[in-house]
Design a protein around this motif. Structure first.
Motif, PDB file in Angstrom:
ATOM      1  N   ASP A 187       4.208  24.413  35.433  1.00 13.15           N
ATOM      2  CA  ASP A 187       3.249  23.591  36.730  1.00 13.15           C
ATOM      3  C   ASP A 187       1.675  24.754  37.021  1.00 13.15           C
ATOM      4  O   ASP A 187       1.859  25.580  37.131  1.00 13.15           O
ATOM      5  N   ASP A 188       0.785  23.302  36.989  1.00 11.40           N
ATOM      6  CA  ASP A 188      -1.055  23.570  37.552  1.00 11.40           C
ATOM      7  C   ASP A 188      -1.151  23.791  39.335  1.00 11.40           C
ATOM      8  O   ASP A 188      -1.061  23.219  39.388  1.00 11.40           O
ATOM      9  N   PRO A 189      -1.267  25.456  39.159  1.00 10.43           N
ATOM     10  CA  PRO A 189      -1.613  24.707  40.774  1.00 10.43           C
ATOM     11  C   PRO A 189      -3.050  24.095  41.505  1.00 10.43           C
ATOM     12  O   PRO A 189      -3.301  23.751  42.644  1.00 10.43           O
ATOM     13  N   PHE A 190      -3.939  24.094  39.648  1.00  8.22           N
ATOM     14  CA  PHE A 190      -4.835  23.718  39.849  1.00  8.22           C
ATOM     15  C   PHE A 190      -5.291  22.081  39.936  1.00  8.22           C
ATOM     16  O   PHE A 190      -6.051  21.275  40.418  1.00  8.22           O
ATOM     17  N   ASP A 191      -4.358  21.440  39.898  1.00  3.10           N
ATOM     18  CA  ASP A 191      -3.680  20.100  39.227  1.00  3.10           C
ATOM     19  C   ASP A 191      -3.695  19.553  41.260  1.00  3.10           C
ATOM     20  O   ASP A 191      -2.386  19.123  41.557  1.00  3.10           O
ATOM     21  N   VAL A 192      -4.620  18.773  41.722  1.00  2.37           N
ATOM     22  CA  VAL A 192      -4.624  19.208  42.983  1.00  2.37           C
ATOM     23  C   VAL A 192      -4.831  17.070  43.751  1.00  2.37           C
ATOM     24  O   VAL A 192      -6.055  17.093  42.545  1.00  2.37           O
ATOM     25  N   ALA A 193      -4.983  16.538  44.044  1.00  9.73           N
ATOM     26  CA  ALA A 193      -5.502  15.007  44.535  1.00  9.73           C
ATOM     27  C   ALA A 193      -6.950  15.412  45.096  1.00  9.73           C
ATOM     28  O   ALA A 193      -6.337  16.763  46.201  1.00  9.73           O
ATOM     29  N   PRO A 194      -8.005  15.025  45.102  1.00 10.81           N
ATOM     30  CA  PRO A 194      -8.782  14.996  45.997  1.00 10.81           C
ATOM     31  C   PRO A 194      -8.512  15.543  47.604  1.00 10.81           C
ATOM     32  O   PRO A 194      -7.259  14.699  47.750  1.00 10.81           O
ATOM     33  N   GLY A 195      -9.043  16.506  48.715  1.00 12.28           N
ATOM     34  CA  GLY A 195      -9.179  16.498  49.983  1.00 12.28           C
ATOM     35  C   GLY A 195      -7.683  17.719  49.746  1.00 12.28           C
ATOM     36  O   GLY A 195      -8.012  18.012  51.379  1.00 12.28           O
ATOM     37  N   GLU A 196      -7.171  17.614  49.157  1.00 12.66           N
ATOM     38  CA  GLU A 196      -6.474  19.094  49.499  1.00 12.66           C
ATOM     39  C   GLU A 196      -6.575  20.137  48.724  1.00 12.66           C
ATOM     40  O   GLU A 196      -7.917  20.863  48.050  1.00 12.66           O
ATOM     41  N   GLN A 197      -5.891  21.340  49.018  1.00  9.96           N
ATOM     42  CA  GLN A 197      -6.060  22.465  48.857  1.00  9.96           C
ATOM     43  C   GLN A 197      -5.175  23.738  47.889  1.00  9.96           C
ATOM     44  O   GLN A 197      -4.346  22.519  47.667  1.00  9.96           O
ATOM     45  N   PRO A 198      -5.460  23.849  46.853  1.00  9.65           N
ATOM     46  CA  PRO A 198      -4.494  24.431  45.641  1.00  9.65           C
ATOM     47  C   PRO A 198      -4.226  25.358  46.433  1.00  9.65           C
ATOM     48  O   PRO A 198      -4.317  25.840  47.275  1.00  9.65           O
ATOM     49  N   LYS A 199      -2.832  25.419  46.033  1.00 10.68           N
ATOM     50  CA  LYS A 199      -1.946  26.128  45.906  1.00 10.68           C
ATOM     51  C   LYS A 199      -2.112  28.106  46.543  1.00 10.68           C
ATOM     52  O   LYS A 199      -3.033  28.034  44.590  1.00 10.68           O
ATOM     53  N   PRO A 200      -1.521  29.341  46.616  1.00  8.30           N
ATOM     54  CA  PRO A 200      -2.209  30.185  46.362  1.00  8.30           C
ATOM     55  C   PRO A 200      -1.565  30.518  45.353  1.00  8.30           C
ATOM     56  O   PRO A 200      -0.188  30.503  45.473  1.00  8.30           O
ATOM     57  N   LEU A 201      -1.996  31.505  44.723  1.00  6.30           N
ATOM     58  CA  LEU A 201      -0.949  32.262  43.869  1.00  6.30           C
ATOM     59  C   LEU A 201      -0.500  32.846  43.863  1.00  6.30           C
ATOM     60  O   LEU A 201      -1.129  34.007  44.324  1.00  6.30           O
ATOM     61  N   ASN A 202       0.747  33.335  43.610  1.00  4.05           N
ATOM     62  CA  ASN A 202       1.664  34.189  43.548  1.00  4.05           C
ATOM     63  C   ASN A 202       1.982  35.327  42.945  1.00  4.05           C
ATOM     64  O   ASN A 202       2.622  35.407  41.714  1.00  4.05           O
ATOM     65  N   PRO A 203       1.409  36.255  42.729  1.00  4.21           N
ATOM     66  CA  PRO A 203       1.488  37.590  41.806  1.00  4.21           C
ATOM     67  C   PRO A 203       3.678  37.881  41.271  1.00  4.21           C
ATOM     68  O   PRO A 203       3.837  37.971  40.376  1.00  4.21           O
ATOM     69  N   GLU A 204       3.501  37.934  42.013  1.00  5.71           N
ATOM     70  CA  GLU A 204       5.363  38.433  42.386  1.00  5.71           C
ATOM     71  C   GLU A 204       5.670  37.011  41.842  1.00  5.71           C
ATOM     72  O   GLU A 204       8.016  37.151  41.783  1.00  5.71           O
ATOM     73  N   ASP A 205       5.240  35.446  41.928  1.00  9.55           N
ATOM     74  CA  ASP A 205       6.598  34.564  41.721  1.00  9.55           C
ATOM     75  C   ASP A 205       7.271  34.534  40.625  1.00  9.55           C
ATOM     76  O   ASP A 205       6.286  34.632  39.163  1.00  9.55           O
ATOM     77  N   GLN A 206       8.222  34.916  39.893  1.00  5.87           N
ATOM     78  CA  GLN A 206       9.518  35.404  38.575  1.00  5.87           C
ATOM     79  C   GLN A 206       9.205  34.199  37.594  1.00  5.87           C
ATOM     80  O   GLN A 206       9.487  34.137  36.309  1.00  5.87           O
TER      81      GLN A 206
END
Length: 101
Positions: A73-92
């Motif tokens: 999943d690419d957290p920067f692949d968002v539709a125009p006008g949306e905010q990217p999801k914050p990256l969680n370093p503890e995401d397993q």
């Protein structure tokens, strides 16, 4: 008789095109090889000058896909006008996807 003449002419043309010098390349009389580059320790020859470099003819990679993998999943692949999801370093899940096994 014209067929024989046509075949004779074709044969002569083919034999004439097969003639040619087979040997090392040399500069024309009165001309010299290009000057030696700065820092070059060996002399240039026609074989070295006509051999393409690795950048000019890169190697070919025929590695086939060994197994099918789902794209991460690419957290920067968002539709125009949306905010990217914050990256969680503890995401397993991200660490599990990048672990080669």
């Amino acid at each position: 008789m014209t067929l024989q003449r046509v075949l004779l002419v074709i044969g002569m043309v083919l034999s004439a095109t097969a003639c040619g010098k087979v040997g090392d390349l040399e500069p024309r009389s009165g001309n010299a090889l290009p000057p030696q580059a700065y820092g070059q320790t060996t002399t240039q020859s026609a074989g070295v000058l006509t051999t393409p470099s690795a950048q000019a003819r890169p190697g070919r990679s025929d590695e086939l896909l060994k197994r099918s993998e789902r794209r991460a999943d690419d957290p920067f692949d968002v539709a125009p006008g949306e905010q990217p999801k914050p990256l969680n370093p503890e995401d397993q899940t991200l660490a599990a996807k990048t672990d080669p096994e």
